[in-house]
Structures are given as structure tokens and as C-alpha cells.
Design an enzyme around this catalytic site. Structure first.
Site, PDB file in Angstrom:
ATOM      1  N   ALA A 257      72.956  34.028  22.233  1.00  0.00           N
ATOM      2  CA  ALA A 257      72.900  32.566  22.295  1.00  0.00           C
ATOM      3  C   ALA A 257      71.526  31.943  22.491  1.00  0.00           C
ATOM      4  O   ALA A 257      71.354  30.761  22.193  1.00  0.00           O
ATOM      5  CB  ALA A 257      73.841  32.070  23.393  1.00  0.00           C
ATOM      6  N   ALA A 258      70.541  32.691  23.023  1.00  0.00           N
ATOM      7  CA  ALA A 258      69.250  32.048  23.330  1.00  0.00           C
ATOM      8  C   ALA A 258      68.472  31.731  22.056  1.00  0.00           C
ATOM      9  O   ALA A 258      68.547  32.489  21.103  1.00  0.00           O
ATOM     10  CB  ALA A 258      68.417  32.969  24.221  1.00  0.00           C
TER      11      ALA A 258
ATOM     12  N   CYS B   1      69.750  34.837   9.888  1.00  0.00           N
ATOM     13  CA  CYS B   1      68.780  33.990   9.183  1.00  0.00           C
ATOM     14  C   CYS B   1      68.015  34.873   8.207  1.00  0.00           C
ATOM     15  O   CYS B   1      66.792  34.881   8.181  1.00  0.00           O
ATOM     16  CB  CYS B   1      67.866  33.243  10.159  1.00  0.00           C
ATOM     17  SG  CYS B   1      66.992  34.289  11.287  1.00  0.00           S
TER      18      CYS B   1
ATOM     19  N   ASP C  69      74.954  42.836  27.971  1.00  0.00           N
ATOM     20  CA  ASP C  69      74.963  43.559  26.709  1.00  0.00           C
ATOM     21  C   ASP C  69      76.350  43.366  26.081  1.00  0.00           C
ATOM     22  O   ASP C  69      77.342  43.271  26.798  1.00  0.00           O
ATOM     23  CB  ASP C  69      74.713  45.049  27.012  1.00  0.00           C
ATOM     24  CG  ASP C  69      74.532  45.843  25.747  1.00  0.00           C
ATOM     25  OD1 ASP C  69      73.388  45.892  25.264  1.00  0.00           O
ATOM     26  OD2 ASP C  69      75.531  46.382  25.222  1.00  0.00           O
TER      27      ASP C  69
ATOM     28  N   ASP D 190      75.510  35.259  16.237  1.00  0.00           N
ATOM     29  CA  ASP D 190      74.330  34.821  15.486  1.00  0.00           C
ATOM     30  C   ASP D 190      73.320  35.955  15.681  1.00  0.00           C
ATOM     31  O   ASP D 190      72.498  35.928  16.589  1.00  0.00           O
ATOM     32  CB  ASP D 190      73.830  33.492  16.068  1.00  0.00           C
ATOM     33  CG  ASP D 190      72.691  32.901  15.260  1.00  0.00           C
ATOM     34  OD1 ASP D 190      72.685  33.077  14.030  1.00  0.00           O
ATOM     35  OD2 ASP D 190      71.812  32.260  15.866  1.00  0.00           O
TER      36      ASP D 190
HETATM   37  C1  LIG Z   1      69.027  34.664  16.065  1.00  0.00           C
HETATM   38  S1  LIG Z   1      68.734  34.760  17.768  1.00  0.00           S
HETATM   39  C2  LIG Z   1      69.906  33.647  18.424  1.00  0.00           C
HETATM   40  C3  LIG Z   1      69.604  32.174  18.235  1.00  0.00           C
HETATM   41  C4  LIG Z   1      70.615  31.299  18.932  1.00  0.00           C
HETATM   42  N1  LIG Z   1      71.968  31.613  18.519  1.00  0.00           N
HETATM   43  C5  LIG Z   1      70.367  29.819  18.707  1.00  0.00           C
HETATM   44  O1  LIG Z   1      71.020  29.213  17.837  1.00  0.00           O
HETATM   45  O2  LIG Z   1      69.539  29.227  19.429  1.00  0.00           O
HETATM   46  C6  LIG Z   1      69.426  36.306  18.198  1.00  0.00           C
HETATM   47  C7  LIG Z   1      69.501  36.610  19.674  1.00  0.00           C
HETATM   48  O3  LIG Z   1      70.059  37.923  19.835  1.00  0.00           O
HETATM   49  C8  LIG Z   1      69.456  38.550  20.942  1.00  0.00           C
HETATM   50  N2  LIG Z   1      69.579  40.024  20.824  1.00  0.00           N
HETATM   51  C9  LIG Z   1      68.612  40.921  20.521  1.00  0.00           C
HETATM   52  N3  LIG Z   1      69.111  42.174  20.539  1.00  0.00           N
HETATM   53  C10 LIG Z   1      70.402  42.070  20.866  1.00  0.00           C
HETATM   54  C11 LIG Z   1      71.451  43.019  21.079  1.00  0.00           C
HETATM   55  N4  LIG Z   1      71.237  44.322  20.924  1.00  0.00           N
HETATM   56  N5  LIG Z   1      72.665  42.555  21.444  1.00  0.00           N
HETATM   57  C12 LIG Z   1      72.887  41.229  21.584  1.00  0.00           C
HETATM   58  N6  LIG Z   1      71.936  40.301  21.401  1.00  0.00           N
HETATM   59  C13 LIG Z   1      70.710  40.698  21.046  1.00  0.00           C
HETATM   60  C14 LIG Z   1      68.020  38.059  20.895  1.00  0.00           C
HETATM   61  O4  LIG Z   1      67.423  38.152  22.173  1.00  0.00           O
HETATM   62  C15 LIG Z   1      68.162  36.626  20.395  1.00  0.00           C
HETATM   63  O5  LIG Z   1      68.182  35.725  21.471  1.00  0.00           O
END
Ligand SMILES: C[S@@+](CC[C@H](N)C(=O)[O-])C[C@H]1O[C@@H](n2cnc3c(N)ncnc32)[C@H](O)[C@@H]1O
Length: 461
Positions: free
Chosen positions: A106-107, A226, A156, A173
Site C-alpha cells: 500500500a505505501a 506499473c 509480510d 499493487d
Molecule cells: C507499486 S508500490 C505500491 C504503491 C501503492 N499501492 C500506492 O498506490 O501508493 C509496491 C509496494 O510493494 C512493496 N513491496 C516490496 N516487496 C514486497 C513484497 N515482497 N511483498 C509485499 N510488498 C512488497 C513496496 O515496498 C512498495 O511499497
């Protein structure tokens, strides 16, 4: 823009005779877009709108958002236009149903703050981010949006899978190879390689499989990236459908939006390409998990035995008046800090607390120090704030910027005690007025650090 040779070899065949216009679009300036939080700012401006999002608008150029106090009130969120398409899934598939939604990756919170604005107040959003530092930024953005029915967690995906059939909707996402960000973020070009695309595809499958059990049968999975390549997109969607068991669902889209269909297998999936739509590259698919819709109420009180029951101690007191409709909330205390959470979802909240690592939840009202109750920023930002419970001071832009820099203020004309500062009709934060000065209660971690204040940063609304 110099594209990696392997990227050209891989992507050119997908685009065929559109390749030249695609590469030309990559050399244009990225559009800037914002999405208004209508609950905070209802007078939508007369600007070019994002066709697939009623509260989304393009700006003619990128201003310095840092020096616009409205940005800090949560009146709008700076969000890439293509990403706002997620809202269509909620409009067409969720509508006004009461749902439990998980935003798994979500970040910094673009899609979570959008989803929070679309679900009913009895619904619940769990907004999760695995990287701790990013979870804090997510929590800040969720707090600014002001919705009380959101829980931010830092887990996780494999921690969430055991919450069997708990969620009606899950958005993944996914972290991806970022081809769609080449124009906006040149570092994405440097990090791109065929090997990385392969790694991303495998990691995406792992993430989906890890969380899959938490989606109830009949529930909706929204999968987005993306990036353009079919490995991370069409192939993964086909894999979810075949291996995990799900139906790929179509969305109604207007032909005017110019969304590109699937590159392979003629499936109902949606590509945003920069030469066709005004935004960055984006991909989205919707899947419905196979199986019968089970009664989810059985999960409301089921706990992870290892972690035990979360303690919610309801408290009584004047602080309740700080919220409108306060009968809808359960108030509780933890280490001298007071919180409120919508009662309708309190069992679900307890269940989540017993399974996941909480970053923030509901409304952080204030902290007790001796006889004092110190109101918190989360209360100032909350859509549930009862502004009439506080002395109000309307402030101008310069005072607002100074406040956001966490400088000391003076409100000698105002009564002593806690004052709620309002900028253009929207709460910005609290100060404690002690007469000759007012202590600034703005969170230190959120303050504007830059000393620069562009003189020509004219408000765009
Ligand atoms: C495309 S960004 C999300 C953008 C967010 N949904 C927004 O609209 O603001 C993908 C996110 O997945 C997280 N991420 C990275 N590795 C991951 C993993 N193994 N499992 C879950 N999330 C992960 C990243 O830290 C990042 O914040």
C-alpha cells in the site's frame, strides 16, 4: 530517453505500429494530477478532469506541493492519473456493499486513500506495507486523509494468508519492473533488466500465493502493476486463474479513455499506455476467486492463539465530544494514549490486532500527561473531528507554512489552552496557547524541513 536494448526487443513487438508514438510519448513531460478528498474539499475546481475518476484533475504544471498548506490538510493527494482507475473497480463491483478490503502493497498510500474514500463507513480497509519506513509514510498519508475505518499494518504477505477468508476484496499493487515509470523516474530505466523482469514475475506469484487464503471464496482480487510486459501482467493473471482458481472479470470502460486491451490471449485486462492515455504506464486486472460465498461473520472473533486477545478497555469522558457521532465509536486507552475506532468493526479490529503488526488504527485522539489531555494530529486530520469542541483560529498562508515548519506561534488575541488552526476552512493542527506564545503540536516527523519558500508558488485552487 535512451531505452535498454533488451527492453526495445521485448516491447516493440507488443506495440507494433504504435511503437514510434509510444517512444515519442516517453520523451514528453509527465502529467501532474491530483485527486481531491471531497469530504474535506467539496468545491471541485474547473480544471481538466481525469476521465475515469470524478475527483481526479490534471494541473497545467507541477507546483511545489510542500508549500501549499492545503496539501498538508489532506484536501487532495498527488496521484498519478492512470492509478486512479482502481476506483472504477469499486464503483462497478463493490458499490455500496459493506466490505473488508486489504491493500497489500500500500505505501505510500495513493490507492489506499482513494479506496478509503469509496467504501462505506461500515466497511473496513487494512492498508499494509511490508517495509517499515514506508509503512510510516503510508500511515501519515492515511492519517491526513482522515478516514477512521482504516488500519495500517506492517506485515509480510505470508503473515496475512492465515487470516482465512477474512477479506472480501484484496488489492495487490505489486512491486514490479517499473517500465511504466521510465518517464517519471529515470532510475527505473537503470534498474531494468531481463533478469529483473523475471525476478519480479516470480516474486509477484509468491506474494499472490502467500495471501490467497485470506481472500474469501467469491471475493475480488485486483491485481495491478506499473509495467508493460506480459510476463508480469497477462501471464500472471492467467496463472492466478488456472492455478489458484479465479475468473477474470471485465470492467465497463468508455472507448474515449483509450485504454489498451490485453497484449495476449484476448483477456479482459487493462493497459494504460502513455501515448494513448494522459498518465504513466499502468496495468490492471480483476479476478473473482472460485467457490461459494461463505458466512464471514465466523471470522470476526477467531484469534491467533499464540498472540492472545487484544485488550480494549472502554473509557468514559469529555474527550468523546471531540468526535461527531461519537456513539458510533469504541474508545480505548493504551499507555496513556486514547484512541477511537468504529464500533461496527471492533471485533474485526481485535482479530487483526491478534494477527498483524499494527502501525496505526482509527483515530489517535490524544495523550494524557498529568491532568492535561494533549490532542493529537490524527484528531485534527480526522473527518470525525467535532470542530466545535475546540477554540478555532483561521490562519493565513504564511502562518500556516510557519506552523508546518513547527515554528513557535503567537496568538495573543486568542484564549489560552488548545487551539485548532484552520486553513481555508480545513483543520491543519493544534497549538497550546500559553499567552505570550503558543506551543506548536505539529508532529516533528511531518514538519517541512526545506528552508526554501518559492515566492511564485501561487495557489492553484
Ligand atoms: C507499486 S508500490 C505500491 C504503491 C501503492 N499501492 C500506492 O498506490 O501508493 C509496491 C509496494 O510493494 C512493496 N513491496 C516490496 N516487496 C514486497 C513484497 N515482497 N511483498 C509485499 N510488498 C512488497 C513496496 O515496498 C512498495 O511499497
Amino acid at each position: 530517453m535512451i531505452l535498454p536494448e533488451d527492453f526495445i526487443q521485448k516491447t516493440k513487438p507488443l506495440l507494433g505500429d504504435q511503437w514510434v508514438s509510444f517512444t515519442e510519448a516517453l520523451n514528453e513531460v509527465s502529467p501532474t494530477s491530483i485527486r481531491f478528498n471531497k469530504q474535506k474539499y467539496s468545491k471541485l475546481p474547473e480544471m481538466e478532469s481525469v476521465p475515469w475518476c470524478e475527483n481526479g484533475f490534471y494541473l497545467p504544471q507541477r507546483p511545489s506541493f510542500t508549500f501549499d498548506p492545503l496539501f498538508h490538510t489532506g484536501a487532495y493527494y498527488v496521484q498519478e492519473a492512470s492509478s486512479m482507475f482502481v476506483g472504477q473497480v469499486f464503483k462497478q463491483y463493490v458499490k455500496d456493499q459493506t466490505v473488508r478490503v486489504l491493500d497489500l502493497c500500500a505505501a505510500p498510500g495513493g490507492k489506499s486513500t482513494h479506496i478509503a474514500s469509496l467504501i462505506s463507513e461500515d466497511s473496513l480497509l487494512v492498508s499494509n506495507e511490508v517495509i517499515r519506513s514506508r509503512a510510516n509514510i503510508l500511515s501519515e498519508n492515511i492519517t491526513k486523509s482522515g478516514y477512521p475505518n482504516v488500519i495500517v499494518t506492517n506485515n509480510d504477505p505470508s503473515d496475512i494468508g492465515p487470516m482465512e477468508s477474512f477479506f472480501d476484496v484484496i488489492l495487490i499493487d505489486a512491486p514490479c519492473s517499473g517500465e511504466g515509470m521510465f518517464r517519471k523516474d529515470p532510475q527505473a530505466i537503470e534498474e531494468w533488466s531481463l533478469g529483473n523482469v523475471q525476478l519480479c514475475e516470480e516474486r509477484q506469484r509468491r506474494i499472490i500465493a502467500d495471501v490467497w487464503d485470506a481472500l474469501r471464496p467469491g471475493g475480488i482480487l485486483i491485481y495491478s502493476t506499473c509495467t508493460y510486459n506480459t510476463g508480469e501482467n497477462e501471464h500472471n493473471v492467467q496463472w492466478i486463474s488456472d492455478s489458484l482458481g479465479a475468473e477474470i472479470l471485465p470492467l465497463e470502460v468508455s472507448p474515449d479513455w483509450n485504454i489498451h486491451p490485453s497484449f495476449e490471449n484476448n483477456m479482459p485486462v487493462y493497459h494504460f499506455l502513455p501515448h494513448l492515455t494522459k498518465g504513466e504506464g499502468f496495468f490492471l486486472a480483476i479476478l473473482r476467486k472460485s467457490g461459494e460465498h461463505s458466512d464471514k461473520s465466523e471470522h470476526s472473533g477467531k484469534r491467533n492463539k499464540k498472540q492472545g486477545k487484544a485488550k480494549l478497555t472502554p473509557l468514559e469522558g469529555e474527550y468523546k465530544n471531540y468526535l461527531t457521532d461519537n456513539e458510533k465509536y469504541t474508545f480505548f486507552e493504551k499507555s496513556s494514549s486514547w484512541f477511537a475506532f468504529p464500533s461496527v468493526n471492533i471485533k474485526q479490529f481485535e482479530y487483526i490486532v491478534s494477527h498483524l503488526r499494527l502501525v496505526s488504527a482509527g483515530i489517535y485522539l490524544g495523550e494524557i500527561k498529568g491532568k492535561d489531555f494533549i490532542p493529537q494530529q490524527s484528531l485534527a486530520m480526522s473527518l470525525a473531528l467535532n470542530t466545535s469542541a475546540f477554540e478555532i483560529v483561521d490562519i493565513d498562508k504564511n502562518t500556516a507554512i510557519s506552523y508546518l515548519r513547527k515554528e513557535a506561534q503567537t496568538f495573543s488575541e486568542s484564549p489560552r489552552g488548545y487551539l485548532l488552526l484552520i486553513y481555508k476552512g480545513i483543520p491543519l493542527g493544534f497549538v497550546k496557547n500559553i499567552g505570550n506564545r503558543a506551543n506548536n503540536l505539529y508532529p516533528n516527523e511531518w514538519r517541512i524541513r526545506s528552508g526554501y519558500n518559492p515566492e511564485d508558488n501561487q495557489p492553484f485552487i
